[in-house]
Design a protein around this motif. Structure first.
Motif, PDB file in Angstrom:
ATOM      1  N   LEU A 151       0.716  -1.267  -0.191  1.00  0.00           N
ATOM      2  CA  LEU A 151       0.084  -0.059   0.113  1.00  0.00           C
ATOM      3  C   LEU A 151       0.888   1.307   0.020  1.00  0.00           C
ATOM      4  O   LEU A 151       1.784   1.298   0.923  1.00  0.00           O
ATOM      5  CB  LEU A 151      -0.755  -0.018   1.226  1.00  0.00           C
ATOM      6  N   VAL A 152       0.426   2.258  -0.928  1.00  0.00           N
ATOM      7  CA  VAL A 152       1.093   3.298  -0.951  1.00  0.00           C
ATOM      8  C   VAL A 152       0.125   4.577  -0.808  1.00  0.00           C
ATOM      9  O   VAL A 152      -0.723   4.524  -1.875  1.00  0.00           O
ATOM     10  CB  VAL A 152       2.011   3.783  -2.216  1.00  0.00           C
ATOM     11  N   ILE A 153       0.124   5.289   0.434  1.00  0.00           N
ATOM     12  CA  ILE A 153      -0.738   6.382   0.628  1.00  0.00           C
ATOM     13  C   ILE A 153      -0.007   7.489  -0.131  1.00  0.00           C
ATOM     14  O   ILE A 153       1.003   7.942   0.495  1.00  0.00           O
ATOM     15  CB  ILE A 153      -1.173   6.398   2.041  1.00  0.00           C
ATOM     16  N   VAL A 154      -0.910   8.286  -0.702  1.00  0.00           N
ATOM     17  CA  VAL A 154      -0.283   9.472  -1.299  1.00  0.00           C
ATOM     18  C   VAL A 154      -0.990  10.874  -0.785  1.00  0.00           C
ATOM     19  O   VAL A 154      -2.319  10.818  -1.184  1.00  0.00           O
ATOM     20  CB  VAL A 154      -0.161   9.460  -2.842  1.00  0.00           C
ATOM     21  N   PHE A 165       6.168   6.260  -7.798  1.00  0.00           N
ATOM     22  CA  PHE A 165       5.050   5.963  -8.571  1.00  0.00           C
ATOM     23  C   PHE A 165       5.207   4.881  -9.747  1.00  0.00           C
ATOM     24  O   PHE A 165       4.594   4.568 -10.339  1.00  0.00           O
ATOM     25  CB  PHE A 165       4.619   7.104  -9.225  1.00  0.00           C
ATOM     26  N   ASP A 166       6.526   4.376  -9.477  1.00  0.00           N
ATOM     27  CA  ASP A 166       6.832   3.404 -10.633  1.00  0.00           C
ATOM     28  C   ASP A 166       7.222   2.013  -9.900  1.00  0.00           C
ATOM     29  O   ASP A 166       8.322   1.295  -9.799  1.00  0.00           O
ATOM     30  CB  ASP A 166       8.095   3.564 -11.508  1.00  0.00           C
ATOM     31  N   GLN A 167       6.245   1.501  -9.080  1.00  0.00           N
ATOM     32  CA  GLN A 167       6.511   0.159  -8.224  1.00  0.00           C
ATOM     33  C   GLN A 167       5.527  -0.877  -8.558  1.00  0.00           C
ATOM     34  O   GLN A 167       4.181  -0.805  -8.041  1.00  0.00           O
ATOM     35  CB  GLN A 167       6.277   0.658  -6.899  1.00  0.00           C
ATOM     36  N   PRO A 168       5.394  -1.634  -9.466  1.00  0.00           N
ATOM     37  CA  PRO A 168       4.532  -2.713  -9.925  1.00  0.00           C
ATOM     38  C   PRO A 168       4.155  -3.608  -8.696  1.00  0.00           C
ATOM     39  O   PRO A 168       4.974  -3.899  -7.698  1.00  0.00           O
ATOM     40  CB  PRO A 168       5.545  -3.633 -10.898  1.00  0.00           C
ATOM     41  N   GLY A 169       3.054  -3.999  -8.710  1.00  0.00           N
ATOM     42  CA  GLY A 169       2.360  -4.549  -7.844  1.00  0.00           C
ATOM     43  C   GLY A 169       1.719  -3.784  -6.464  1.00  0.00           C
ATOM     44  O   GLY A 169       1.292  -4.166  -5.296  1.00  0.00           O
ATOM     45  N   LYS A 170       2.242  -2.238  -6.597  1.00  0.00           N
ATOM     46  CA  LYS A 170       1.754  -1.479  -5.308  1.00  0.00           C
ATOM     47  C   LYS A 170       0.243  -1.062  -5.518  1.00  0.00           C
ATOM     48  O   LYS A 170      -0.111  -0.876  -6.612  1.00  0.00           O
ATOM     49  CB  LYS A 170       2.709  -0.190  -5.202  1.00  0.00           C
ATOM     50  N   PHE A 181      -2.924   5.035 -15.039  1.00  0.00           N
ATOM     51  CA  PHE A 181      -2.164   4.645 -13.675  1.00  0.00           C
ATOM     52  C   PHE A 181      -3.367   4.233 -12.861  1.00  0.00           C
ATOM     53  O   PHE A 181      -4.524   4.864 -12.555  1.00  0.00           O
ATOM     54  CB  PHE A 181      -1.732   6.021 -13.359  1.00  0.00           C
ATOM     55  N   ALA A 182      -3.400   3.103 -12.145  1.00  0.00           N
ATOM     56  CA  ALA A 182      -4.491   2.701 -11.608  1.00  0.00           C
ATOM     57  C   ALA A 182      -4.253   3.142 -10.001  1.00  0.00           C
ATOM     58  O   ALA A 182      -3.283   2.964  -9.438  1.00  0.00           O
ATOM     59  CB  ALA A 182      -4.447   1.046 -11.389  1.00  0.00           C
TER      60      ALA A 182
END
Length: 133
Positions: free
Chosen positions: A35-38, A78-83, A107-108
């Motif tokens: 999980l990446v919270i932005v 922002f270039d981390q597959p699977g996140k 971008f999902a």
């Protein structure tokens, strides 16, 4: 000249086609390594009210450029597959528009439906803003 579309209508249109995450559900997902919270709020908002621990700060005005790998402003976060990316602002309006735009770019992402406004009230941890030196 009257507007042909209001900001409220733009937000409603965006919300109709993007994934929205409830505050309690995002709190339950904290600690998930995928999980990446932005946080797209202005830096002054973060200074005043703190931030979700571990969240990435990406100002709203730069997000399309930071996400685009062909942009000179691209950020590797922002270039981390699977996140799984969940964006938030204060009330969910800016993040809804942001996620709709990112979705248009391919971008999902999802967004925090009520934004940061309900985070602390629903038991979400808050980290003080720490300026980068």
């Amino acid at each position: 000249m009257p507007l042909t579309t209001t900001a409220a209508q733009m937000v409603a249109d965006a919300r109709a086609r993007i994934e929205e995450v409830e505050t309690k559900d995002l709190i339950a997902q904290l600690g998930d390594p995928d999980l990446v919270i932005v946080d797209i709020r202005d830096i002054r908002e973060r200074q005043r009210s703190g931030a979700i621990p571990g969240s990435v700060h990406a100002p709203r005005g730069m997000i399309e450029f930071w996400v685009d790998p062909d942009s000179p402003y691209h950020k590797p976060v922002f270039d981390q597959p699977g996140k799984r990316y969940v964006f938030h602002c204060a009330s969910g309006w800016r993040s809804a528009l942001t996620v709709a735009t990112l979705q248009d770019m391919g971008f999902a992402a999802a967004h925090l439906r009520e934004g940061y406004s309900t985070w602390a009230d629903q038991g979400g941890p808050v980290a003080p803003h720490e300026p980068k030196g």
